[in-house]
Design a protein around this motif. Structure first.
Motif, PDB file in Angstrom:
ATOM      1  N   ASP A 191      81.533 -81.269  28.570  1.00  0.00           N
ATOM      2  CA  ASP A 191      80.785 -80.142  29.140  1.00  0.00           C
ATOM      3  C   ASP A 191      81.731 -79.028  29.594  1.00  0.00           C
ATOM      4  O   ASP A 191      81.405 -77.844  29.465  1.00  0.00           O
ATOM      5  CB  ASP A 191      79.926 -80.614  30.309  1.00  0.00           C
ATOM      6  CG  ASP A 191      78.796 -81.521  29.857  1.00  0.00           C
ATOM      7  OD1 ASP A 191      78.423 -81.450  28.670  1.00  0.00           O
ATOM      8  OD2 ASP A 191      78.279 -82.288  30.696  1.00  0.00           O
ATOM      9  N   CYS A 194      82.884 -77.165  26.501  1.00  0.00           N
ATOM     10  CA  CYS A 194      81.762 -76.392  25.945  1.00  0.00           C
ATOM     11  C   CYS A 194      81.530 -75.111  26.750  1.00  0.00           C
ATOM     12  O   CYS A 194      81.270 -74.042  26.175  1.00  0.00           O
ATOM     13  CB  CYS A 194      80.499 -77.240  25.938  1.00  0.00           C
ATOM     14  SG  CYS A 194      80.505 -78.591  24.731  1.00  0.00           S
ATOM     15  N   ALA A 195      81.621 -75.209  28.072  1.00  0.00           N
ATOM     16  CA  ALA A 195      81.461 -74.015  28.907  1.00  0.00           C
ATOM     17  C   ALA A 195      82.584 -73.018  28.656  1.00  0.00           C
ATOM     18  O   ALA A 195      82.356 -71.799  28.670  1.00  0.00           O
ATOM     19  CB  ALA A 195      81.425 -74.421  30.382  1.00  0.00           C
ATOM     20  N   GLN A 198      81.836 -71.193  25.356  1.00  0.00           N
ATOM     21  CA  GLN A 198      80.762 -70.215  25.547  1.00  0.00           C
ATOM     22  C   GLN A 198      81.261 -68.978  26.286  1.00  0.00           C
ATOM     23  O   GLN A 198      80.909 -67.840  25.931  1.00  0.00           O
ATOM     24  CB  GLN A 198      79.605 -70.872  26.310  1.00  0.00           C
ATOM     25  CG  GLN A 198      78.439 -69.957  26.576  1.00  0.00           C
ATOM     26  CD  GLN A 198      77.293 -70.670  27.260  1.00  0.00           C
ATOM     27  OE1 GLN A 198      77.181 -71.894  27.174  1.00  0.00           O
ATOM     28  NE2 GLN A 198      76.445 -69.928  27.931  1.00  0.00           N
ATOM     29  N   GLY A 240      75.453 -69.984  23.291  1.00  0.00           N
ATOM     30  CA  GLY A 240      75.245 -71.160  24.133  1.00  0.00           C
ATOM     31  C   GLY A 240      75.774 -72.409  23.461  1.00  0.00           C
ATOM     32  O   GLY A 240      75.579 -72.604  22.251  1.00  0.00           O
ATOM     33  N   LYS A 242      75.944 -76.641  24.345  1.00  0.00           N
ATOM     34  CA  LYS A 242      75.503 -77.670  25.283  1.00  0.00           C
ATOM     35  C   LYS A 242      75.554 -79.025  24.594  1.00  0.00           C
ATOM     36  O   LYS A 242      75.140 -79.162  23.438  1.00  0.00           O
ATOM     37  CB  LYS A 242      74.075 -77.377  25.764  1.00  0.00           C
ATOM     38  CG  LYS A 242      73.544 -78.384  26.755  1.00  0.00           C
ATOM     39  CD  LYS A 242      72.115 -78.040  27.160  1.00  0.00           C
ATOM     40  CE  LYS A 242      71.554 -79.060  28.129  1.00  0.00           C
ATOM     41  NZ  LYS A 242      70.145 -78.747  28.489  1.00  0.00           N
ATOM     42  N   CYS A 243      76.070 -80.018  25.303  1.00  0.00           N
ATOM     43  CA  CYS A 243      76.111 -81.384  24.785  1.00  0.00           C
ATOM     44  C   CYS A 243      74.792 -82.073  25.137  1.00  0.00           C
ATOM     45  O   CYS A 243      74.488 -82.275  26.311  1.00  0.00           O
ATOM     46  CB  CYS A 243      77.296 -82.145  25.376  1.00  0.00           C
ATOM     47  SG  CYS A 243      77.431 -83.856  24.792  1.00  0.00           S
ATOM     48  N   ILE A 244      73.997 -82.410  24.122  1.00  0.00           N
ATOM     49  CA  ILE A 244      72.679 -83.013  24.360  1.00  0.00           C
ATOM     50  C   ILE A 244      72.684 -84.516  24.086  1.00  0.00           C
ATOM     51  O   ILE A 244      71.697 -85.196  24.398  1.00  0.00           O
ATOM     52  CB  ILE A 244      71.603 -82.335  23.506  1.00  0.00           C
ATOM     53  CG1 ILE A 244      71.946 -82.461  22.014  1.00  0.00           C
ATOM     54  CG2 ILE A 244      71.458 -80.862  23.897  1.00  0.00           C
ATOM     55  CD1 ILE A 244      70.873 -81.912  21.092  1.00  0.00           C
TER      56      ILE A 244
END
Length: 372
Positions: A191, A194-195, A198, A240, A242-244
């Motif tokens: 996360d 990933c941020a 972005q 965006g 995001k790890c889902i």
């Protein structure tokens, strides 16, 4: 099939429809399969005049029931018992044997060929990727498809990654370079990276939109909503990440992007593995949304047929209206066409037309008074 005349169905093939491209199929093969299915379904219908079913409603003559052409029956006139019948219906068609053999189907061949259908897509997909594709057919390839391209819709992807491997082309089937460990990776680290990805892309949004980040134009642009690139020639922009799904060694990222390519999304998985002191490959890239179009609107491969495509064209008409295609624009309707003008231009035109109308009304009484 609800159509009884092929030209009637062919005239309806003008619009935008949405299909789901399976993995391992190229865009060219997809278009060829749709064209072949449309030609096959249309040629299965009556195409020539001597094949067309005709209905007649004349007294004591014939009436056609197209659903049962092999049966014929006769209804007697009204009797004294009270049976009311004014017609004598029988099943018939136009001459079953073509009078002019040069107009026969076996001489002329199929009326519709796959090359007769012009199909184009808004944005492509790599042959190893899957997901929805927006296609235009007929006149929509000249008017609606360019509008959908210029609208710069946001696209959403589900990209899968697998830690521990590194290949030349970022796919698990490519030549293997090395194998690495991945047990030190957790979801918190994923996360955080990933941020960071972005944030790095958001810094470049105003630059690619053609305005300075510290200018008033940038503030006004941010107030309107999503900041989009002014052209489709800019580098891919990620809005965006995001790890889902996290289940080592596999993860799934949800990415919102514009002007992206499947290879670039695979490279993001590769860079993610390097920043986590490991390596990763991308087994799957799947597009689940394109603007207003979602997976629920897409036709599966078994539904690439005439009736299903016509139903989907009617369904997608809601998503191709001017208010859905163009944002921050003022729509002015006239008697002959619909003009899409920016707000400042449309305001100047409306004000100018109002001044001219008032000046014309003032000149009319003067002309009337000057009449002899």
């Amino acid at each position: 099939m609800r159509f009884k005349w092929a030209p009637q169905a062919a005239r309806l093939l003008n619009g935008v429809f949405c299909v789901y491209k399976p993995e391992g199929m190229s865009e060219k093969v997809l278009r060829q399969k749709i064209q072949a299915n449309l030609a096959k379904d249309l040629n299965a219908l009556p195409c020539y005049k001597y094949e067309r079913v005709k209905k007649k409603y004349t007294e004591n003559q014939t009436k056609v029931y197209p659903d049962d052409l092999n049966e014929s029956f006769q209804l007697q006139p009204a009797t004294e018992e009270g049976h009311s019948s004014y017609f004598t219906p029988t099943v018939t068609t136009l001459p079953s044997v073509c009078e002019d053999i040069s107009e026969h189907r076996l001489v002329l061949g199929d009326r519709y060929l796959p090359e007769d259908f012009r199909i184009s897509n808004v944005t492509g997909l790599h042959h190893k990727s899957s997901g929805i594709m927006i296609c235009g057919i007929g006149s929509a390839t000249r008017n609606k498809v360019p509008l959908l391209k210029s609208a710069q819709f946001l696209r959403v992807y589900h990209v899968k990654g697998r830690f521990g491997y590194c290949t030349h082309d970022f796919s698990p089937d490519g030549p293997l370079i090395e194998r690495t460990t991945f047990h030190h990776i957790n979801k918190v680290l994923v996360d955080k990276v990933c941020a960071s990805i972005q944030a790095n892309h958001q810094k470049q949004l105003f630059e690619y939109a053609g305005v300075h980040p510290q200018s008033d134009e940038a503030y006004q642009l941010a107030c309107r909503g999503l900041v989009r690139p002014d052209t489709s020639d800019t580098p891919p922009m990620i809005y965006g990440v995001k790890c889902i799904h996290f289940d080592l060694p596999d993860i799934t990222l949800e990415l919102h992007a514009i002007n992206e390519e499947s290879v670039y999304l695979s490279k993001i998985i590769h860079d993610l593995g390097l920043r986590l002191k490991s390596s990763a490959v991308c087994p799957q890239v799947r597009r689940i949304r394109h603007g207003h179009f979602t997976v629920e609107n897409a036709l599966l491969r078994k539904d690439w047929k005439l009736e299903a495509i016509l139903d989907n064209i009617k369904l997608c008409e809601e998503y191709t209206k001017p208010d859905k295609l163009v944002s921050e624009f003022n729509i002015e309707q006239s008697s002959d066409d619909v003009k899409l003008l920016p707000q400042n231009i449309s305001g100047e035109i409306s004000q100018k037309s109002l001044i001219e109308k008032c000046a014309l009304e003032c000149q009319i009484p003067e002309k009337i008074n000057n009449l002899p």
